[in-house]
Design an enzyme around this catalytic site. Structure first.
Site, PDB file in Angstrom:
ATOM      1  N   ASP A 132      -0.176   5.126   1.027  1.00 56.57           N
ATOM      2  CA  ASP A 132      -0.441   6.081   2.109  1.00 56.57           C
ATOM      3  C   ASP A 132      -0.433   5.394   3.468  1.00 56.57           C
ATOM      4  OD1 ASP A 132      -0.736   8.110   0.240  1.00 56.57           O
ATOM      5  OD2 ASP A 132      -2.910   7.884   0.121  1.00 56.57           O
ATOM      6  N   ASP A 134       0.873  -1.152   0.000  1.00 51.48           N
ATOM      7  CA  ASP A 134       0.000   0.000   0.000  1.00 51.48           C
ATOM      8  C   ASP A 134       0.928   1.225   0.000  1.00 51.48           C
ATOM      9  OD1 ASP A 134      -2.327   1.662   0.487  1.00 51.48           O
ATOM     10  OD2 ASP A 134      -1.658   1.774   2.571  1.00 51.48           O
TER      11      ASP A 134
END
Length: 285
Positions: free
Chosen positions: A51, A49
């Site tokens: 953020d 991922d």
């Protein structure tokens, strides 16, 4: 590095050299072909991922720092509809463009977002071990933000492909963003199902003869649960400690531990992930 949705794809496996025909009944497999096959089937895929995982903030909200008041008007923030973040970000970027804030100013702001502790070192480690590791990012951010941020840190070489919302600069000089793909997953936002992105990538790699010995999924949020639940017993789920994904995985393990297959390794720093990957590729070797 390619970005799915931006029509750029990374080809990770070298083309096979052309060879002369072998008489029927005399077919052999060369040692170089066996070595290439072994490399293709012993690699580890690292999935990130973006953020609050690679970077220690939300890139979509960080961009608001480019506005004169460093905030958005209430009429804009109240326009968000649940599950439709990408459409909302389209309005945010249009508003920023209306303030005469151009791409260079956006890039300057985005390049200041901090990386999570140890993540630059982790991406450097991956770039130095591409024989053993492939790496992709699956993110609800956008292609330009991710490209700018990785580029500023000099770690683009670690990443083979990015699955995210494609962004571009239009004729007005405004950044515009589109949804990554369409899908039928009821659990995920309309613009991106991370499980579909992961499965599509591993399927396309399989068609090229690349099959991963294991997959390591590194994430933090609720939308990382869907791809983690498709991992196998050979794979590793790596939730950031103290964040939503860790809590959700604890709940899943408590309620249905028998069917939850991947090993779970929590982390607070990229340096812990380096140690885990170093051990994994050492055992594979």
């Amino acid at each position: 590095m390619g970005a799915r949705g931006a029509s750029a794809h990374a080809h990770l496996s070298p083309a096979s050299p052309r060879s002369k025909p072998v008489p029927k009944g005399k077919e052999t497999i060369s040692s170089s072909s066996l070595l290439l096959l072994a490399i293709r089937t012993m690699k580890t895929l690292v999935v990130f991922d973006f953020d609050h995982t690679l970077v220690d903030d939300n890139s979509d909200t960080w961009v608001v720092r480019s506005t004169p008041d460093k905030r958005l008007p209430d009429w804009l923030t109240s326009s968000y509809e649940n599950g439709r973040w990408t459409e909302y970000m389209g309005r945010v970027l249009a508003y920023i463009g209306d303030q005469a804030i151009g791409p260079d100013s956006l890039r300057e702001v985005m390049e200041t977002i901090p990386f999570t502790d140890g993540m630059v070192e982790l991406l450097t480690f991956i770039a130095e071990h591409k024989r053993d590791l492939d790496c992709i990012i699956i993110s609800d951010s956008n292609s330009m933000f991710i490209e700018w941020i990785l580029g500023a840190a000099g770690v683009q070489a670690a990443v083979d492909e990015v699955f995210t919302n494609p962004a571009s600069i239009d004729g007005r000089g405004y950044m515009v963003v589109r949804c990554c793909h369409s899908h039928d997953c009821s659990r995920c936002p309309v613009n991106l199902c991370k499980k579909k992105a992961l499965q599509d990538f591993t399927d396309s790699q399989g068609e090229r003869g690349v099959r991963y010995q294991r997959r390591c999924y590194v994430g933090d949020g609720r939308n990382d649960l869907c791809p983690v639940e498709c991992l196998s017993e050979d794979d590793v789920a790596m939730p950031r400690k103290g964040y939503a994904l860790e809590r959700l995985l604890s709940k899943v393990a408590a309620e249905d531990g028998a069917s939850f297959r991947p090993r779970v390794v929590g982390w607070t720093s990229g340096k812990e992930i380096i140690a885990e990957l170093d051990a994994l590729i050492g055992r594979a070797g």
